[in-house]
Design an enzyme around this catalytic site. Structure first.
Site, PDB file in Angstrom:
ATOM      1  N   SER A  14      -3.087 -30.469  16.974  1.00 39.05           N
ATOM      2  CA  SER A  14      -3.235 -31.844  16.486  1.00 39.05           C
ATOM      3  C   SER A  14      -1.912 -32.605  16.576  1.00 39.05           C
ATOM      4  O   SER A  14      -1.895 -33.823  16.533  1.00 39.05           O
ATOM      5  CB  SER A  14      -3.716 -31.819  15.035  1.00 39.05           C
ATOM      6  OG  SER A  14      -2.811 -31.055  14.251  1.00 39.05           O
ATOM      7  N   TYR A  45      -5.363 -33.536  11.335  1.00 37.35           N
ATOM      8  CA  TYR A  45      -6.764 -33.136  11.423  1.00 37.35           C
ATOM      9  C   TYR A  45      -7.200 -32.493  10.096  1.00 37.35           C
ATOM     10  O   TYR A  45      -8.374 -32.483   9.773  1.00 37.35           O
ATOM     11  CB  TYR A  45      -6.951 -32.088  12.522  1.00 37.35           C
ATOM     12  CG  TYR A  45      -6.992 -32.610  13.947  1.00 37.35           C
ATOM     13  CD1 TYR A  45      -6.451 -33.840  14.299  1.00 37.35           C
ATOM     14  CD2 TYR A  45      -7.586 -31.844  14.947  1.00 37.35           C
ATOM     15  CE1 TYR A  45      -6.486 -34.284  15.612  1.00 37.35           C
ATOM     16  CE2 TYR A  45      -7.632 -32.288  16.257  1.00 37.35           C
ATOM     17  CZ  TYR A  45      -7.086 -33.507  16.587  1.00 37.35           C
ATOM     18  OH  TYR A  45      -7.129 -33.935  17.882  1.00 37.35           O
ATOM     19  N   GLY A  46      -6.212 -31.945   9.384  1.00 43.70           N
ATOM     20  CA  GLY A  46      -6.502 -31.128   8.209  1.00 43.70           C
ATOM     21  C   GLY A  46      -7.184 -31.859   7.070  1.00 43.70           C
ATOM     22  O   GLY A  46      -7.730 -31.238   6.158  1.00 43.70           O
ATOM     23  N   ASN A  77      -5.228 -24.648  13.542  1.00 46.30           N
ATOM     24  CA  ASN A  77      -6.222 -23.931  12.735  1.00 46.30           C
ATOM     25  C   ASN A  77      -7.405 -24.838  12.387  1.00 46.30           C
ATOM     26  O   ASN A  77      -8.555 -24.414  12.450  1.00 46.30           O
ATOM     27  CB  ASN A  77      -5.589 -23.419  11.444  1.00 46.30           C
ATOM     28  CG  ASN A  77      -4.688 -22.230  11.670  1.00 46.30           C
ATOM     29  OD1 ASN A  77      -5.053 -21.106  11.369  1.00 46.30           O
ATOM     30  ND2 ASN A  77      -3.505 -22.452  12.226  1.00 46.30           N
ATOM     31  N   CYS A 184      -1.917 -22.271   9.284  1.00 39.66           N
ATOM     32  CA  CYS A 184      -1.633 -23.637   9.733  1.00 39.66           C
ATOM     33  C   CYS A 184      -0.413 -23.565  10.642  1.00 39.66           C
ATOM     34  O   CYS A 184       0.534 -22.819  10.363  1.00 39.66           O
ATOM     35  CB  CYS A 184      -1.353 -24.529   8.519  1.00 39.66           C
ATOM     36  SG  CYS A 184      -0.799 -26.178   8.958  1.00 39.66           S
ATOM     37  N   THR A 185      -0.458 -24.359  11.718  1.00 40.19           N
ATOM     38  CA  THR A 185       0.630 -24.332  12.715  1.00 40.19           C
ATOM     39  C   THR A 185       2.021 -24.535  12.124  1.00 40.19           C
ATOM     40  O   THR A 185       2.998 -24.024  12.640  1.00 40.19           O
ATOM     41  CB  THR A 185       0.408 -25.463  13.733  1.00 40.19           C
ATOM     42  OG1 THR A 185       0.049 -26.644  13.023  1.00 40.19           O
ATOM     43  CG2 THR A 185      -0.631 -25.086  14.751  1.00 40.19           C
ATOM     44  N   HIS A 186       2.100 -25.343  11.057  1.00 36.97           N
ATOM     45  CA  HIS A 186       3.420 -25.699  10.508  1.00 36.97           C
ATOM     46  C   HIS A 186       4.016 -24.605   9.615  1.00 36.97           C
ATOM     47  O   HIS A 186       5.212 -24.599   9.371  1.00 36.97           O
ATOM     48  CB  HIS A 186       3.329 -26.981   9.685  1.00 36.97           C
ATOM     49  CG  HIS A 186       3.108 -28.218  10.498  1.00 36.97           C
ATOM     50  ND1 HIS A 186       2.032 -28.362  11.338  1.00 36.97           N
ATOM     51  CD2 HIS A 186       3.833 -29.366  10.604  1.00 36.97           C
ATOM     52  CE1 HIS A 186       2.098 -29.551  11.914  1.00 36.97           C
ATOM     53  NE2 HIS A 186       3.172 -30.176  11.487  1.00 36.97           N
TER      54      HIS A 186
HETATM   55  N1  DGL Z   1      -2.266 -28.308  13.167  1.00 42.56           N
HETATM   56  C1  DGL Z   1      -2.930 -28.359  11.887  1.00 42.56           C
HETATM   57  C2  DGL Z   1      -3.464 -26.968  11.520  1.00 42.56           C
HETATM   58  O1  DGL Z   1      -2.970 -25.948  11.988  1.00 42.56           O
HETATM   59  C3  DGL Z   1      -1.993 -28.874  10.800  1.00 42.56           C
HETATM   60  C4  DGL Z   1      -1.698 -30.342  10.926  1.00 42.56           C
HETATM   61  C5  DGL Z   1      -2.942 -31.217  10.746  1.00 42.56           C
HETATM   62  O2  DGL Z   1      -3.449 -31.366   9.607  1.00 42.56           O
HETATM   63  O3  DGL Z   1      -3.413 -31.713  11.763  1.00 42.56           O
HETATM   64  O4  DGL Z   1      -4.383 -26.873  10.765  1.00 42.56           O
END
Ligand code: DGL
Length: 267
Positions: A14, A45-46, A77, A184-186
């Site tokens: 995202s 996206y979360g 994720n 989550c990616t972060h």
């Molecule tokens: N990349 C999203 C995840 O791994 C985190 C950032 C978002 O909320 O888009 O869920």
């Protein structure tokens, strides 16, 4: 199975957080080429509904049909929760399946924690996947909506972030988990903070490493063609919006010496 082994592997997220996954994969499979797509125009996206995430995921996967790849890794994720509904001619790897697998192998007391965005927690994808593998495991989930903005702000080593991580994980510690999925990616950027707060008793599972295990297995089983030796390592980064802050975040994730050139993606 696609026959052109020289095609790159697509990595989608995202935003730029998925660069944690790209960093791991590009080191582990140094001969492979990669195309990264971050939907920076529509992050986060979360906090979105499954229907919206599904629509965004389909549009982003269409980008990889115009930019041909031999497989797509959905590093996000929240987007991975919708992968089972996607039709695709190339293999699609989500991060939830391998994360659940690694956690169920790691946990000795059958009590697993999951920290993730609200969308991932609400989908129940991690508990469902873990229960398929090991029905008796207890899964404790915690949505951590404040962590993505803190990472994007660069506050990954900050007393305030430590406190917030502590607040989020303390119910999981009370539940006596011995394994925590960083869903989550972060969150891998906050790995040290999590380790400090969790102590030595709790192991963390990082999506980036787990997805690498799955790709490696598919290379070995010839389900995914390995790139011919000695040609490789080209990485192209695309984003749907390019702001002045992208370079700071990308360098923090990929390393300060990295030359970051982001190309604008039309999706
Ligand atoms: N990349 C999203 C995840 O791994 C985190 C950032 C978002 O909320 O888009 O869920």
């Amino acid at each position: 199975m696609p026959t052109d082994s020289n095609l790159p592997i697509g990595v989608f997220d995202s935003g730029l957080g998925g660069l944690t996954v790209l960093r791991h994969l590009s080191k582990r499979f140094a001969n492979e080429d990669f195309i990264y797509l971050g939907d920076t125009a529509r992050i986060p996206y979360g906090s979105k509904s499954p229907r919206t995430i599904q629509k965004y995921l389909a549009q982003n996967l269409a980008f990889f049909t115009r930019m041909p790849v031999k497989a797509v890794v959905v590093a996000c994720n929240s987007a991975s929760t919708q992968v089972s509904l996607v039709n695709s001619t190339v293999p699609i790897y989500d991060v939830i399946t391998p994360g659940a697998l690694r956690a169920s192998i790691t946990s000795k007391n059958s009590r697993i924690g999951v920290v993730a965005t609200r969308a991932t927690v609400m989908s129940e994808c991690y508990p469902k996947e873990i229960h398929k593998l090991k029905p008796g495991v207890q899964v404790f989930q915690q949505a951590c909506p404040l962590l993505v903005p803190l990472v994007e702000e660069g506050w990954d080593d900050d007393p305030i972030t430590n406190l917030i991580v502590y607040r989020y994980v303390s119910p999981l510690l009370t539940a006596n988990i011995d394994t925590l999925i960083l869903g989550c990616t972060h969150y891998p950027i906050l790995k040290n903070t999590f380790a400090k707060v969790l102590g030595a008793r709790v192991q963390t599972v990082d999506s980036a490493e787990s997805i690498g295990d799955l790709i490696e297995r598919d290379f070995q089983l010839h389900k995914l063609p390995v790139k011919e030796a000695g040609t490789g390592g080209i990485i192209r980064l695309f984003a749907t919006d390019i702001s002045d802050t992208f370079e700071t975040l990308a360098k923090r994730i990929l390393g300060p010496a990295t030359i970051v050139q982001l190309e604008l993606a039309e999706i």
